[in-house]
Design an enzyme around this catalytic site. Structure first.
Site, mmCIF file in Angstrom:
data_model
loop_
_atom_site.group_PDB
_atom_site.id
_atom_site.type_symbol
_atom_site.label_atom_id
_atom_site.label_comp_id
_atom_site.label_asym_id
_atom_site.label_seq_id
_atom_site.Cartn_x
_atom_site.Cartn_y
_atom_site.Cartn_z
ATOM 1 N N ARG A 142 21.633 1.838 46.512
ATOM 2 C CA ARG A 142 21.393 3.272 46.716
ATOM 3 C C ARG A 142 19.899 3.557 46.899
ATOM 4 O O ARG A 142 19.526 4.464 47.660
ATOM 5 C CB ARG A 142 21.949 4.068 45.527
ATOM 6 C CG ARG A 142 23.449 4.183 45.507
ATOM 7 C CD ARG A 142 23.953 4.884 44.253
ATOM 8 N NE ARG A 142 23.814 4.041 43.065
ATOM 9 C CZ ARG A 142 24.077 4.445 41.836
ATOM 10 N NH1 ARG A 142 24.473 5.693 41.596
ATOM 11 N NH2 ARG A 142 23.948 3.611 40.805
ATOM 12 N N CYS A 179 17.612 2.065 41.692
ATOM 13 C CA CYS A 179 18.919 2.599 41.307
ATOM 14 C C CYS A 179 19.530 1.682 40.265
ATOM 15 O O CYS A 179 18.887 1.366 39.263
ATOM 16 C CB CYS A 179 19.825 2.786 42.527
ATOM 17 S SG CYS A 179 20.139 1.280 43.476
#
Length: 288
Positions: free
Chosen positions: A247, A242
């Protein structure tokens, strides 16, 4: 695999946490509850009773190298907060467990056996009126001895280079706007790269597609369909990335832990590293 039957018993419900708050608040280190946020302002305002508060930015990464904690620092952090290597640790946090999932991954990197995520994270706990307090627990310090590091769940720049050369799956979990190079970071968050775009050949499968509207994870069948519909399956070596690795930890958790796909790694250097590398190949626009 029936719907909602995950490969590993690594998710607990908010109901289960609420039912076990006495154990989480006990002096005995058998159970520990930890809230992980990008900062601790929300934690200081209100949190689940007995929960320890970890600041992802200042406590879970090295401030000089922007790397994960060294083994001695990881051991000191956990030991200072009354966590032993035998503790059952339940993690939860903001943004549908972005930073809690990153912490889970770091726990596994250093070999902690029994660590779990609370499904839905902090927002789910607040939205459903579970108990709250502003009292900060003070657990006695203990010795913590980490077993790792276990490099099999971590990717580095060289692994990304190899994946590009071999056409192996790269899963970019950022927003479509970040993936296309239109923005460098989610709105309101710090820009950490000089260039926008994505790693050549990467698939854009957003972290948000792995969770329901309430922040809880989708069923195993739904998760499997999500990745397989983009040509990503458990017969391949998969790298998730990410912007700063948090994430992508959600995607790693979904594939490696919930679906049980062994050959999935998290590239925690992510776009902050790749987007700043001189000469690193970058694509913009939508994937072909």
């Amino acid at each position: 695999m029936p719907e909602n039957e995950y490969a590993k018993d690594v998710l607990v419900t908010a109901d289960w946490v609420a039912d076990n708050l006495d154990a989480f608040q006990a002096a005995d280190p058998e159970y520990r509850l930890v809230e992980v946020d990008v900062d601790t302002e929300a934690y200081e305002d209100a949190h689940a009773p007995g929960a320890i508060g970890f600041n992802w930015e200042t406590q879970l990464q090295d401030q000089t190298t922007r790397d994960i904690l060294s083994k001695p620092d990881f051991e000191a952090l956990l030991g200072d907060h009354g966590i032993t290597e035998d503790s059952t640790v339940v993690l939860y946090g903001d943004n549908s467990n972005w930073f809690a999932a990153y912490t889970y991954w770091q726990f596994k990197y250093y070999g902690h056996e029994d660590v779990r995520l609370m499904d839905g994270g902090r927002d789910y706990w607040l939205d459903n009126d579970y108990p709250l307090t502003d009292e900060v627990p003070d657990y006695s310090a203990v010795e913590y001895a980490a077993r790792g590091p276990f490099e099999s769940i971590r990717a580095y720049k060289e692994d990304v280079d190899l994946a590009i050369d071999r056409g192996l799956p790269l899963v970019d979990v950022r927003s479509p706007e970040e993936f296309r190079g239109e923005i460098l970071a989610p709105p309101g968050l710090q820009e950490t790269a000089q260039r926008g775009g994505h790693v050549p050949g990467a698939k854009n499968i957003s972290w948000a597609a792995t969770v329901n509207a309430d922040g809880t994870f989708k069923s195993a069948d739904e998760l499997r369909d999500l990745y397989e519909s983009e040509g990503v399956d458990d017969d391949q070596n998969v790298i998730a990335y990410c912007r700063i690795g948090e994430r992508s930890s959600i995607a790693w958790f979904a594939m490696h832990e919930l679906l049980g796909w062994d050959d999935v790694v998290n590239y925690d250097g992510s776009w902050t590293e790749w987007g700043n590398l001189v000469g690193a190949p970058v694509e913009t626009g939508d994937a072909e």
